[in-house]
Design a protein around this motif. Structure first.
Motif, PDB file in Angstrom:
ATOM      1  N   LEU A 266       0.843  -1.192   0.000  1.00  4.34           N
ATOM      2  CA  LEU A 266       0.000   0.000   0.000  1.00  4.34           C
ATOM      3  C   LEU A 266       0.881   1.246   0.000  1.00  4.34           C
ATOM      4  O   LEU A 266       1.683   1.452   0.910  1.00  4.34           O
ATOM      5  CB  LEU A 266      -0.912   0.004   1.236  1.00  4.34           C
ATOM      6  N   VAL A 267       0.748   2.077  -1.025  1.00  2.00           N
ATOM      7  CA  VAL A 267       1.607   3.259  -1.147  1.00  2.00           C
ATOM      8  C   VAL A 267       0.801   4.555  -1.181  1.00  2.00           C
ATOM      9  O   VAL A 267       1.378   5.634  -1.343  1.00  2.00           O
ATOM     10  CB  VAL A 267       2.509   3.160  -2.396  1.00  2.00           C
ATOM     11  N   SER A 268      -0.515   4.487  -1.046  1.00  2.00           N
ATOM     12  CA  SER A 268      -1.335   5.704  -1.043  1.00  2.00           C
ATOM     13  C   SER A 268      -0.865   6.634   0.067  1.00  2.00           C
ATOM     14  O   SER A 268      -0.711   6.224   1.221  1.00  2.00           O
ATOM     15  CB  SER A 268      -2.808   5.354  -0.818  1.00  2.00           C
ATOM     16  N   GLY A 269      -0.636   7.896  -0.291  1.00  2.00           N
ATOM     17  CA  GLY A 269      -0.226   8.881   0.702  1.00  2.00           C
ATOM     18  C   GLY A 269       1.272   8.963   0.932  1.00  2.00           C
ATOM     19  O   GLY A 269       1.735   9.843   1.662  1.00  2.00           O
ATOM     20  N   MET A 270       2.050   8.065   0.325  1.00  2.00           N
ATOM     21  CA  MET A 270       3.498   8.145   0.463  1.00  2.00           C
ATOM     22  C   MET A 270       4.035   9.314  -0.348  1.00  2.00           C
ATOM     23  O   MET A 270       3.437   9.757  -1.328  1.00  2.00           O
ATOM     24  CB  MET A 270       4.158   6.838   0.012  1.00  2.00           C
ATOM     25  N   LYS A 271       5.181   9.845   0.071  1.00  2.13           N
ATOM     26  CA  LYS A 271       5.807  10.978  -0.614  1.00  2.13           C
ATOM     27  C   LYS A 271       6.472  10.506  -1.909  1.00  2.13           C
ATOM     28  O   LYS A 271       6.894   9.363  -2.019  1.00  2.13           O
ATOM     29  CB  LYS A 271       6.844  11.632   0.289  1.00  2.13           C
ATOM     30  N   PRO A 272       6.593  11.424  -2.887  1.00  2.00           N
ATOM     31  CA  PRO A 272       7.235  11.038  -4.151  1.00  2.00           C
ATOM     32  C   PRO A 272       8.633  10.454  -3.970  1.00  2.00           C
ATOM     33  O   PRO A 272       8.992   9.482  -4.637  1.00  2.00           O
ATOM     34  CB  PRO A 272       7.269  12.359  -4.935  1.00  2.00           C
ATOM     35  N   TYR A 273       9.441  11.021  -3.063  1.00  2.00           N
ATOM     36  CA  TYR A 273      10.802  10.505  -2.883  1.00  2.00           C
ATOM     37  C   TYR A 273      10.788   9.108  -2.258  1.00  2.00           C
ATOM     38  O   TYR A 273      11.691   8.292  -2.522  1.00  2.00           O
ATOM     39  CB  TYR A 273      11.648  11.469  -2.042  1.00  2.00           C
ATOM     40  N   GLU A 274       9.769   8.819  -1.455  1.00  2.00           N
ATOM     41  CA  GLU A 274       9.654   7.473  -0.890  1.00  2.00           C
ATOM     42  C   GLU A 274       9.298   6.462  -1.976  1.00  2.00           C
ATOM     43  O   GLU A 274       9.823   5.338  -2.001  1.00  2.00           O
ATOM     44  CB  GLU A 274       8.598   7.463   0.219  1.00  2.00           C
ATOM     45  N   LEU A 275       8.421   6.872  -2.879  1.00  3.21           N
ATOM     46  CA  LEU A 275       8.038   5.998  -3.987  1.00  3.21           C
ATOM     47  C   LEU A 275       9.209   5.794  -4.946  1.00  3.21           C
ATOM     48  O   LEU A 275       9.392   4.703  -5.492  1.00  3.21           O
ATOM     49  CB  LEU A 275       6.834   6.587  -4.723  1.00  3.21           C
ATOM     50  N   ALA A 276      10.003   6.844  -5.145  1.00  2.00           N
ATOM     51  CA  ALA A 276      11.193   6.712  -5.995  1.00  2.00           C
ATOM     52  C   ALA A 276      12.155   5.686  -5.415  1.00  2.00           C
ATOM     53  O   ALA A 276      12.744   4.883  -6.143  1.00  2.00           O
ATOM     54  CB  ALA A 276      11.872   8.065  -6.157  1.00  2.00           C
ATOM     55  N   ALA A 277      12.303   5.702  -4.102  1.00  2.00           N
ATOM     56  CA  ALA A 277      13.194   4.737  -3.444  1.00  2.00           C
ATOM     57  C   ALA A 277      12.677   3.306  -3.582  1.00  2.00           C
ATOM     58  O   ALA A 277      13.460   2.351  -3.584  1.00  2.00           O
ATOM     59  CB  ALA A 277      13.358   5.101  -1.975  1.00  2.00           C
ATOM     60  N   LEU A 278      11.354   3.149  -3.733  1.00  2.00           N
ATOM     61  CA  LEU A 278      10.762   1.821  -3.912  1.00  2.00           C
ATOM     62  C   LEU A 278      10.853   1.321  -5.353  1.00  2.00           C
ATOM     63  O   LEU A 278      10.614   0.149  -5.616  1.00  2.00           O
ATOM     64  CB  LEU A 278       9.291   1.839  -3.483  1.00  2.00           C
ATOM     65  N   GLY A 279      11.182   2.236  -6.286  1.00  2.00           N
ATOM     66  CA  GLY A 279      11.324   1.808  -7.674  1.00  2.00           C
ATOM     67  C   GLY A 279      10.316   2.390  -8.632  1.00  2.00           C
ATOM     68  O   GLY A 279      10.038   1.797  -9.681  1.00  2.00           O
ATOM     69  N   MET A 280       9.763   3.566  -8.309  1.00  2.00           N
ATOM     70  CA  MET A 280       8.790   4.230  -9.179  1.00  2.00           C
ATOM     71  C   MET A 280       9.393   5.547  -9.662  1.00  2.00           C
ATOM     72  O   MET A 280       9.868   6.346  -8.867  1.00  2.00           O
ATOM     73  CB  MET A 280       7.497   4.498  -8.408  1.00  2.00           C
ATOM     74  N   SER A 281       9.382   5.763 -10.959  1.00  2.00           N
ATOM     75  CA  SER A 281       9.964   6.980 -11.532  1.00  2.00           C
ATOM     76  C   SER A 281       9.032   7.513 -12.605  1.00  2.00           C
ATOM     77  O   SER A 281       8.240   6.761 -13.185  1.00  2.00           O
ATOM     78  CB  SER A 281      11.344   6.667 -12.129  1.00  2.00           C
ATOM     79  N   ARG A 282       9.126   8.823 -12.896  1.00  2.00           N
ATOM     80  CA  ARG A 282       8.211   9.418 -13.874  1.00  2.00           C
ATOM     81  C   ARG A 282       8.856  10.580 -14.613  1.00  2.00           C
ATOM     82  O   ARG A 282       9.871  11.129 -14.193  1.00  2.00           O
ATOM     83  CB  ARG A 282       6.935   9.922 -13.184  1.00  2.00           C
ATOM     84  N   THR A 283       8.250  10.924 -15.739  1.00  2.00           N
ATOM     85  CA  THR A 283       8.537  12.178 -16.418  1.00  2.00           C
ATOM     86  C   THR A 283       7.274  13.025 -16.361  1.00  2.00           C
ATOM     87  O   THR A 283       6.207  12.554 -15.972  1.00  2.00           O
ATOM     88  CB  THR A 283       8.946  11.958 -17.888  1.00  2.00           C
ATOM     89  N   PHE A 284       7.391  14.295 -16.792  1.00  2.00           N
ATOM     90  CA  PHE A 284       6.276  15.228 -16.684  1.00  2.00           C
ATOM     91  C   PHE A 284       5.841  15.722 -18.057  1.00  2.00           C
ATOM     92  O   PHE A 284       6.611  15.712 -19.019  1.00  2.00           O
ATOM     93  CB  PHE A 284       6.656  16.408 -15.797  1.00  2.00           C
ATOM     94  N   GLN A 285       4.615  16.167 -18.115  1.00  2.00           N
ATOM     95  CA  GLN A 285       4.047  16.664 -19.368  1.00  2.00           C
ATOM     96  C   GLN A 285       4.832  17.863 -19.884  1.00  2.00           C
ATOM     97  O   GLN A 285       5.097  17.993 -21.077  1.00  2.00           O
ATOM     98  CB  GLN A 285       2.579  17.050 -19.139  1.00  2.00           C
ATOM     99  N   ASN A 286       5.228  18.764 -18.976  1.00  2.00           N
ATOM    100  CA  ASN A 286       6.054  19.909 -19.331  1.00  2.00           C
ATOM    101  C   ASN A 286       7.489  19.623 -18.908  1.00  2.00           C
ATOM    102  O   ASN A 286       7.735  19.065 -17.837  1.00  2.00           O
ATOM    103  CB  ASN A 286       5.548  21.174 -18.637  1.00  2.00           C
ATOM    104  N   LEU A 287       8.441  20.016 -19.730  1.00  2.00           N
ATOM    105  CA  LEU A 287       9.851  19.740 -19.460  1.00  2.00           C
ATOM    106  C   LEU A 287      10.269  20.202 -18.074  1.00  2.00           C
ATOM    107  O   LEU A 287       9.960  21.326 -17.660  1.00  2.00           O
ATOM    108  CB  LEU A 287      10.728  20.421 -20.509  1.00  2.00           C
TER     109      LEU A 287
END
Length: 253
Positions: free
Chosen positions: A66-87
């Motif tokens: 369960l990762v709902s409510g976790m911070k982006p940096y915590e999710l990154a440490a778990l192995g989740m990464s993203r790019t954004f619509q705007n550069l």
């Protein structure tokens, strides 16, 4: 096996449902596309999955956790990464330095060793630079290794963002409109990069308006309209769905 599960997810902004009771799953190793007309809730969904927003209700599970409510940096440490619509590029840095930023979770970030430039720190920095140079080559940017980010063309910057996201060593990569604003040649380059990423075993979730790209590379598609799931299935199934056609072209068309 499902790497990502979204269960009864909802998000309201001042009483407006941006995402409403949405459920779907993403299989490990697949390219899973999220499509829908403007305002369908695609970027809001990405923000909920990656911790930028907190759900009003429902939950998100990543690797059965369960990762709902976790911070982006915590999710990154778990192995989740993203790019954004705007550069989101550091234009005052070299291209390779932008990619190296994505590796920071895997480096020694302690203050004193970094301040004193201990041998282990310098060795890891050299290894990081070499690894990031390899990622730039992987996305077709070898000729920009020593370039200033500010001097690079738009299409190359889109691939640079993907290289930076890959530097975090993700299991799940979320790409928010990677082909937006690109010409036909640049779109084909992004198309090839996404397929190469998936071939390495990284699961890709893609938001994209380029239907030729989506239909050509996706294993599974979820279509949204006004924050609700309109349809899902293989590209052939979604392409033939009359509700999807209506949402994109209008009922009369």
């Amino acid at each position: 096996m499902s790497l990502l599960k979204v269960e009864s997810l909802s998000k309201e902004f001042g009483g407006v449902h941006a995402i409403e009771d949405l459920t779907f799953s993403v299989e490990a190793g697949h390219i899973h596309s999220i499509i829908g007309p403007n305002g369908a809730g695609k970027t809001t969904l990405f923000n909920l999955i990656t911790g930028v927003y907190t759900p009003s209700s429902g939950r998100v599970l990543f690797q059965d956790r369960l990762v709902s409510g976790m911070k982006p940096y915590e999710l990154a440490a778990l192995g989740m990464s993203r790019t954004f619509q705007n550069l989101q590029i550091f234009f005052n840095m070299k291209a390779i330095e932008n990619v190296m930023v994505g590796s920071h979770l895997h480096l020694d970030r302690r203050f004193l060793p970094s301040l004193l430039r201990l041998p282990k720190v310098t060795r890891l920095d050299r290894e990081c630079r070499a690894s990031c140079a390899g990622l730039m080559e992987f996305v077709g940017l070898a000729k920009y290794l020593d370039a200033d980010a500010a001097s690079m063309p738009y299409g190359a910057l889109k691939r640079l963002e993907i290289a930076r996201a890959l530097a975090a060593k993700p299991r799940l990569l979320l790409l928010d409109e990677p082909a937006a604003g690109l010409n036909a040649t640049e779109s084909r380059e992004i198309d090839e990069v996404i397929k190469r990423v998936a071939a390495t075993g990284v699961t890709v979730v893609l938001v994209e308006h380029d239907m030729k790209m989506v239909m050509g590379i996706s294993d599974h598609i979820t279509a949204l309209d006004y924050g609700r799931k309109l349809a899902e299935g293989t590209p052939a199934q979604v392409r033939a769905n009359p509700e999807v056609v209506s949402a994109y072209l209008g009922a009369h068309a």
